[in-house]
Design a protein around this motif. Structure first.
Motif, PDB file in Angstrom:
ATOM      1  N   ILE A 458       0.885  -1.166   0.000  1.00 41.88           N
ATOM      2  CA  ILE A 458       0.000   0.000   0.000  1.00 41.88           C
ATOM      3  C   ILE A 458       0.918   1.210   0.000  1.00 41.88           C
ATOM      4  N   GLU A 459       0.977   1.922  -1.132  1.00 41.88           N
ATOM      5  CA  GLU A 459       1.904   3.033  -1.307  1.00 41.88           C
ATOM      6  C   GLU A 459       1.171   4.274  -1.784  1.00 41.88           C
ATOM      7  N   GLU A 460       1.586   5.414  -1.271  1.00 40.18           N
ATOM      8  CA  GLU A 460       1.062   6.722  -1.679  1.00 40.18           C
ATOM      9  C   GLU A 460      -0.453   6.790  -1.503  1.00 40.18           C
ATOM     10  N   VAL A 461      -0.851   6.586  -0.248  1.00 38.51           N
ATOM     11  CA  VAL A 461      -2.250   6.694   0.156  1.00 38.51           C
ATOM     12  C   VAL A 461      -2.314   7.633   1.346  1.00 38.51           C
ATOM     13  N   THR A 462      -3.169   8.629   1.298  1.00 35.39           N
ATOM     14  CA  THR A 462      -3.409   9.487   2.449  1.00 35.39           C
ATOM     15  C   THR A 462      -4.817   9.218   2.976  1.00 35.39           C
ATOM     16  N   GLY A 463      -4.959   9.345   4.295  1.00 32.65           N
ATOM     17  CA  GLY A 463      -6.267   9.078   4.883  1.00 32.65           C
ATOM     18  C   GLY A 463      -6.644   7.618   4.849  1.00 32.65           C
ATOM     19  N   LEU A 464      -5.642   6.731   4.973  1.00 30.30           N
ATOM     20  CA  LEU A 464      -5.916   5.296   5.026  1.00 30.30           C
ATOM     21  C   LEU A 464      -6.468   4.933   6.395  1.00 30.30           C
ATOM     22  N   THR A 465      -7.620   4.258   6.411  1.00 30.26           N
ATOM     23  CA  THR A 465      -8.247   3.820   7.655  1.00 30.26           C
ATOM     24  C   THR A 465      -8.457   2.311   7.596  1.00 30.26           C
ATOM     25  N   VAL A 466      -7.913   1.608   8.575  1.00 29.34           N
ATOM     26  CA  VAL A 466      -8.080   0.163   8.678  1.00 29.34           C
ATOM     27  C   VAL A 466      -8.666  -0.132  10.051  1.00 29.34           C
ATOM     28  N   ASP A 467      -9.835  -0.745  10.090  1.00 26.04           N
ATOM     29  CA  ASP A 467     -10.543  -0.980  11.345  1.00 26.04           C
ATOM     30  C   ASP A 467     -11.048  -2.418  11.391  1.00 26.04           C
ATOM     31  N   ASP A 468     -10.563  -3.177  12.349  1.00 28.18           N
ATOM     32  CA  ASP A 468     -10.987  -4.564  12.549  1.00 28.18           C
ATOM     33  C   ASP A 468     -10.767  -5.390  11.279  1.00 28.18           C
ATOM     34  N   VAL A 469      -9.524  -5.421  10.854  1.00 31.48           N
ATOM     35  CA  VAL A 469      -9.124  -6.204   9.685  1.00 31.48           C
ATOM     36  C   VAL A 469      -8.125  -7.260  10.142  1.00 31.48           C
ATOM     37  N   GLN A 470      -8.355  -8.499   9.736  1.00 30.51           N
ATOM     38  CA  GLN A 470      -7.439  -9.585  10.057  1.00 30.51           C
ATOM     39  C   GLN A 470      -6.920 -10.229   8.778  1.00 30.51           C
ATOM     40  N   ILE A 471      -5.613 -10.526   8.784  1.00 34.59           N
ATOM     41  CA  ILE A 471      -4.986 -11.240   7.673  1.00 34.59           C
ATOM     42  C   ILE A 471      -4.173 -12.379   8.255  1.00 34.59           C
ATOM     43  N   ASN A 472      -4.396 -13.574   7.736  1.00 38.19           N
ATOM     44  CA  ASN A 472      -3.732 -14.773   8.275  1.00 38.19           C
ATOM     45  C   ASN A 472      -3.964 -14.935   9.775  1.00 38.19           C
ATOM     46  N   GLY A 473      -5.176 -14.569  10.203  1.00 40.32           N
ATOM     47  CA  GLY A 473      -5.570 -14.760  11.600  1.00 40.32           C
ATOM     48  C   GLY A 473      -5.032 -13.745  12.567  1.00 40.32           C
ATOM     49  N   LYS A 474      -4.357 -12.701  12.082  1.00 42.49           N
ATOM     50  CA  LYS A 474      -3.776 -11.702  12.959  1.00 42.49           C
ATOM     51  C   LYS A 474      -4.322 -10.311  12.613  1.00 42.49           C
ATOM     52  N   PRO A 475      -4.503  -9.459  13.609  1.00 41.51           N
ATOM     53  CA  PRO A 475      -4.947  -8.084  13.322  1.00 41.51           C
ATOM     54  C   PRO A 475      -3.944  -7.398  12.390  1.00 41.51           C
ATOM     55  N   TYR A 476      -4.495  -6.650  11.460  1.00 42.19           N
ATOM     56  CA  TYR A 476      -3.639  -5.959  10.483  1.00 42.19           C
ATOM     57  C   TYR A 476      -3.726  -4.453  10.657  1.00 42.19           C
ATOM     58  N   GLN A 477      -2.579  -3.824  10.764  1.00 44.48           N
ATOM     59  CA  GLN A 477      -2.478  -2.379  10.724  1.00 44.48           C
ATOM     60  C   GLN A 477      -1.261  -2.041   9.869  1.00 44.48           C
ATOM     61  N   PRO A 478      -1.453  -1.272   8.800  1.00 41.76           N
ATOM     62  CA  PRO A 478      -0.308  -0.955   7.949  1.00 41.76           C
ATOM     63  C   PRO A 478       0.733  -0.150   8.706  1.00 41.76           C
TER      64      PRO A 478
END
Length: 479
Positions: A458-478
Motif C-alpha cells: 500500500i503506497e502513496e495513500v493518504t487518509g488510510l483507515t483500517v478498522d478490525d481487519v485480520q490477515i492470516n488470523g492476525k490483526p492488520y495495521q499498515p
C-alpha cells in the motif's frame, strides 16, 4: 399478433429490486461465512434513490413471432426473418420480437425504439462468424474510443425503451478460428488457423486519430481493420433491460451499454473465455443496476468505464450511480473493476452481497488507470463481499500499462470496503498511487483475509483507515 403487457410486470420488478433478495452463493461454505446484511443508511442511502431513478423499458403488448415470418428454427440462416420482424415492429410502434424454441443462425440484429428481442427457453441464436456480414460500419466505441466499425452483433443506437430478454442462448460464434485470432498472440489462440491479420495496426491508428481529434465520422475501421465487435451494445439509449439470457463466445466484450441512461442487467449468464471477453462493461452510463448475474469470463467480469485518454475527455461523460448486487464471479481478470478506459470518471458505485471465487480469478476489487487515462474516481462502496480463491484481493493501481507517462493524474478518493471475507489469496493488497497525486480516503473495515501468501503493498495513500481487519488470523495495521 398478441402479447402480454410487460409494462406492469417490469414496473413491479423495480419495486422488488428495491428489496434486497437472498444472495446466490458459490458454495455453502462461503455462504456460512457471510456477515449479516447492513441497512440502506449513510452513504448507502443513495441506493434506493438510484433504483427509483431507473426506468425500465415500456414495450407495447404486441408480439412478432419469428416463425410467423418464415423462420423454421432448424439451423437455417434467419437473418432476413429477424430484419423483417424488427421492421414490422418499428412500423407498428414497437413490440416483442419473439424467438421461439429452435436454432437460428443470423448476422447482426439491429433493434429500434420500443422493441424487445425475447429469446424463449429452448431458443438458440447463433451469430454467423463472417465479418463481412457486420458491415456497413456503425458508430461504436472500441476500447473507449469512438469510431465507425463493425456492427455489434446485437445493436441499438439512439433508441428509447429497448430490451433483450428470455431464457434462451445467444452464441456469438467466436472461437480460435474466427474473431479471437484478430487479437494476435494472447495465450488463448496461439495455435489457431489465423493467417496473421491482427488488430494491432488499426488499434494504433485509431488511438492516433483520437489523440489528433479526427472527427468520429472520419474514423473508418471496418473491413481490413480487425477490430472485433462486442456481442451486445446499446449506444446512446434510454431505458435498457437485459435479462435472463445466456451469452457465450463473444468476439470482444459481451455486454456493453454506452452513453445510456437507465440500464438494468438482471439474471444473465456470460460465459466467454476469449481475449477481452469482459462480462458487462457499462461505459459513460447513468443509473445502472446489475444483479443476480453469473460471470465466467476470459477478462474482467464487470468493468465500469468512461472512455479512453483524449477521446474520453472529449466526450466527458462519467459512469455514475451504479448498483451491483447478488452477482457471482468465477474466472476473470477481475471481479469488480473500474477502468482502464476511465478518463471520463466514475462515481457513486455500490457493490454488495456478491460472491467470487476461482483459481483463474486474478483480482477481487480493482481500479486501474494511469497518467494518460486520469479520471475522477470517487465514492466507491463495497460491502458483504465473499471471496473464495483469488490472486489479489484489493488492487488500486495508477501504473497500469503506460504508468506515469502522461499529464493527467488520476483523482481517486473515498473508497470504502466493509465486511469482506476472503478464504485464500496470493496477495492481500496491491495499492499504488502517485506521490504527487496520492489515493485519498481508502477505508477497509470488518474484513478477514484468512490465508494470504503476502500482504503486498500500500503506497502513496493518504487518509488510510483500517478498522478490525485480520490477515492470516492476525490483526492488520499498515506500518
Amino acid at each position: 399478433m398478441t402479447g402480454f403487457n410487460r409494462r406492469t410486470f417490469l414496473q413491479s420488478m423495480v419495486a422488488v429490486a428495491a428489496v434486497p433478495a437472498a444472495p446466490q452463493f458459490a458454495s455453502q461454505a462461503l455462504a456460512m461465512s457471510r456477515p449479516p446484511r447492513a441497512q440502506y443508511n449513510g452513504p448507502w442511502g443513495r441506493v434506493p434513490e438510484i433504483l427509483s431513478a431507473i426506468k425500465l423499458p415500456e414495450i407495447p403488448a404486441r408480439d412478432f413471432n419469428l416463425k410467423e415470418f418464415g423462420a423454421k428454427g432448424e439451423n437455417e440462416d434467419a437473418s432476413a426473418f429477424f430484419a423483417r420482424a424488427v421492421e414490422e415492429a418499428r412500423k407498428a410502434g414497437g413490440g416483442r420480437i419473439v424467438v421461439p424454441a429452435g436454432k437460428y443462425r443470423t448476422g447482426p440484429i439491429h433493434l429500434v425504439s420500443n422493441t424487445e428481442l425475447h429469446v424463449a427457453e429452448g431458443a438458440e441464436i447463433h451469430f454467423i462468424p463472417e465479418p463481412e456480414r457486420y458491415l456497413p460500419a456503425v458508430k461504436t466505441r472500441w476500447e473507449g474510443l469512438e469510431m465507425m466499425g463493425y456492427s455489434p452483433l446485437i445493436y441499438a443506437h439512439k433508441a428509447d425503451n429497448v430490451a433483450l430478454t428470455g431464457k434462451g442462448l445467444i452464441d456469438g460464434g467466436a472461437d480460435c478460428d474466427t474473431w479471437w485470432p484478430w487479437k494476435g498472440k494472447n495465450g488463448k489462440c496461439d495455435n489457431s488457423s489465423n493467417e496473421g491479420d491482427t488488430q494491432h495496426p488499426a488499434r494504433a491508428a485509431l488511438m492516433e486519430d483520437a489523440e489528433n481529434h479526427v472527427p468520429v465520422e472520419d474514423r473508418h475501421y471496418g473491413e481490413g481493420s480487425f477490430l472485433r465487435p462486442p456481442l451486445v451494445q446499446f449506444y446512446e439509449c434510454n431505458n435498457v433491460l437485459i435479462e435472463g439470457v445466456t451469452l457465450e463466445n463473444s468476439p470482444f466484450w459481451v455486454v456493453h451499454p454506452v452513453l445510456c441512461i437507465g440500464v438494468t442487467v438482471r439474471n444473465i449468464t456470460t460465459r466467454s473465455h476469449g481475449p477481452n471477453s469482459d462480462g458487462c462493461d457499462p461505459e459513460s452510463c447513468k443509473n445502472v443496476l446489475i444483479e443476480g448475474c453469473l460471470f465466467d469470463n476470459g477478462d474482467d467480469c464487470i468493468a465500469i468505464k468512461s472512455g479512453r485518454n483524449a477521446d474520453g475527455r472529449r466526450v466527458n461523460v462519467p459512469t455514475e450511480n451504479v448498483v451491483v448486487r447478488n452477482c457471482r464471479m468465477r474466472d476473470g481478470h477481475g471481479g469488480l473493476v473500474l477502468g482502464s478506459e476511465i478518463s471520463g470518471g466514475v462515481r457513486n458505485v455500490f457493490l454488495e452481497d456478491c460472491v467470487m471465487s476461482s483459481p483463474n480469478l486474478d483480482r477481487g476489487l480493482r481500479i486501474k488507470t494511469n497518467a494518460m487515462r486520469g479520471g475522477n474516481i470517487h465514492d466507491i462502496y463495497v460491502r458483504n463481499l465473499t471471496i473464495g480463491q483469488v490472486k489479489d484481493v484489493i488492487v488500486i493501481n495508477f501504473f497500469y500499462e503506460e504508468g506515469d507517462n502522461g499529464d493527467f493524474d488520476p483523482n481517486v478518493y473515498n473508497i470504502q470496503v466493509e465486511n469482506l471475507t476472503c478464504e485464500q489469496a496470493e496477495r492481500a493488497f496491491h495499492v499504488r498511487g502517485f506521490a504527487r497525486a496520492p489515493i485519498r480516503g481508502l477505508q477497509i473495515s470488518n474484513s478477514r483475509i484468512k490465508q494470504a501468501g503476502s500482504l503486498g503493498v500500500i503506497e502513496e495513500v493518504t487518509g488510510l483507515t483500517v478498522d478490525d481487519v485480520q490477515i492470516n488470523g492476525k490483526p492488520y495495521q499498515p506500518s
